[in-house]
Design an enzyme around this catalytic site. Structure first.
Site, PDB file in Angstrom:
ATOM      1  N   GLY A   1       0.812  -1.220   0.000  1.00  0.00           N
ATOM      2  CA  GLY A   1       0.000   0.000   0.000  1.00  0.00           C
ATOM      3  C   GLY A   1       0.837   1.257   0.000  1.00  0.00           C
ATOM      4  N   CYS A   2       1.919   1.235   0.739  1.00  0.00           N
ATOM      5  CA  CYS A   2       2.772   2.428   0.825  1.00  0.00           C
ATOM      6  C   CYS A   2       3.524   2.664  -0.476  1.00  0.00           C
ATOM      7  CB  CYS A   2       3.726   2.289   2.006  1.00  0.00           C
ATOM      8  SG  CYS A   2       2.832   2.163   3.574  1.00  0.00           S
ATOM      9  N   THR A   3       3.846   1.600  -1.171  1.00  0.00           N
ATOM     10  CA  THR A   3       4.479   1.726  -2.479  1.00  0.00           C
ATOM     11  C   THR A   3       3.493   2.321  -3.478  1.00  0.00           C
ATOM     12  OG1 THR A   3       6.031  -0.056  -2.046  1.00  0.00           O
ATOM     13  CG2 THR A   3       5.553   0.421  -4.361  1.00  0.00           C
TER      14      THR A   3
ATOM     15  N   ALA B   1       3.144   6.048  -2.654  1.00  0.00           N
ATOM     16  CA  ALA B   1       4.328   6.804  -3.075  1.00  0.00           C
ATOM     17  C   ALA B   1       4.332   7.006  -4.585  1.00  0.00           C
ATOM     18  CB  ALA B   1       5.600   6.098  -2.614  1.00  0.00           C
TER      19      ALA B   1
END
Length: 183
Positions: free
Chosen positions: A71-73, A76
């Site tokens: 999710g963080c990728t 970003a």
């Protein structure tokens, strides 16, 4: 081939999340807590100061659980792709996690595509100030803020899914800019 978005959807669907969500985000109109954190842009370390960034215009401050997770990728990548729109609105974007700076130096190049900075809140003190800390205490929650140059929170958006954070921030900035130009 499974994409990152498909993998993230599977993780969310099966309930394999990092932890439960944090308390409610700080509401619009509140004074934004000032902070300075070690950060990285394009792999280069520096000291990010909210106070200094606000002198240049609004700041999009987004908290995310951990670098290099699905999710963080996604988030970003989404912020990196939208940076021209944020620049057009004179906004600075800063991502904050409780990762170590060495990890974020790599993340800032590969996943942020050297387009915006990420800051290391290793102690979680800034995440706590912004009610953006998961109950586990190990990770930040996924919470986005837009902060105006007068230190006020214009928008807060909290959602485990990374999909709408960029759109919500852009919409808030566009409305703010339209309102500011009328005065």
């Amino acid at each position: 081939m499974t994409t990152i978005r498909q993998l993230f959807a599977l993780i969310v669907a099966t309930g394999l999340t990092l932890s439960t969500q944090a308390h409610a985000a700080l509401p619009p109109g509140d004074k934004a807590p000032d902070f300075t954190l070690p950060a990285s842009l394009a792999g280069h370390g520096f000291s990010f100061s909210l106070k200094e960034a606000l002198k240049k215009g609004p700041v999009v401050l987004y908290f995310y659980p951990a670098a290099f997770t699905p999710g963080c990728t996604i988030e970003a990548h989404d912020f990196a792709e939208a940076m021209d729109q944020f620049h057009d609105l004179n906004a600075t974007v800063i991502g904050v996690s409780m990762d170590q700076l060495d990890t974020l130096k790599k993340f800032s190049v590969s996943e942020c595509r050297s387009r915006f900075a990420v800051a290391a809140d290793e102690s979680g003190s800034v995440s706590r100030l912004y009610d953006a800390r998961l109950s586990s205490g190990v990770h930040a929650a996924r919470v986005s803020y837009v902060i105006t140059p007068d230190d006020r929170i214009l928008m807060s958006y909290e959602n485990r899914s990374p999909d709408e954070h960029v759109a919500q921030a852009l919409m808030a900035l566009q409305k703010w800019k339209a309102g500011s130009s009328r005065h």
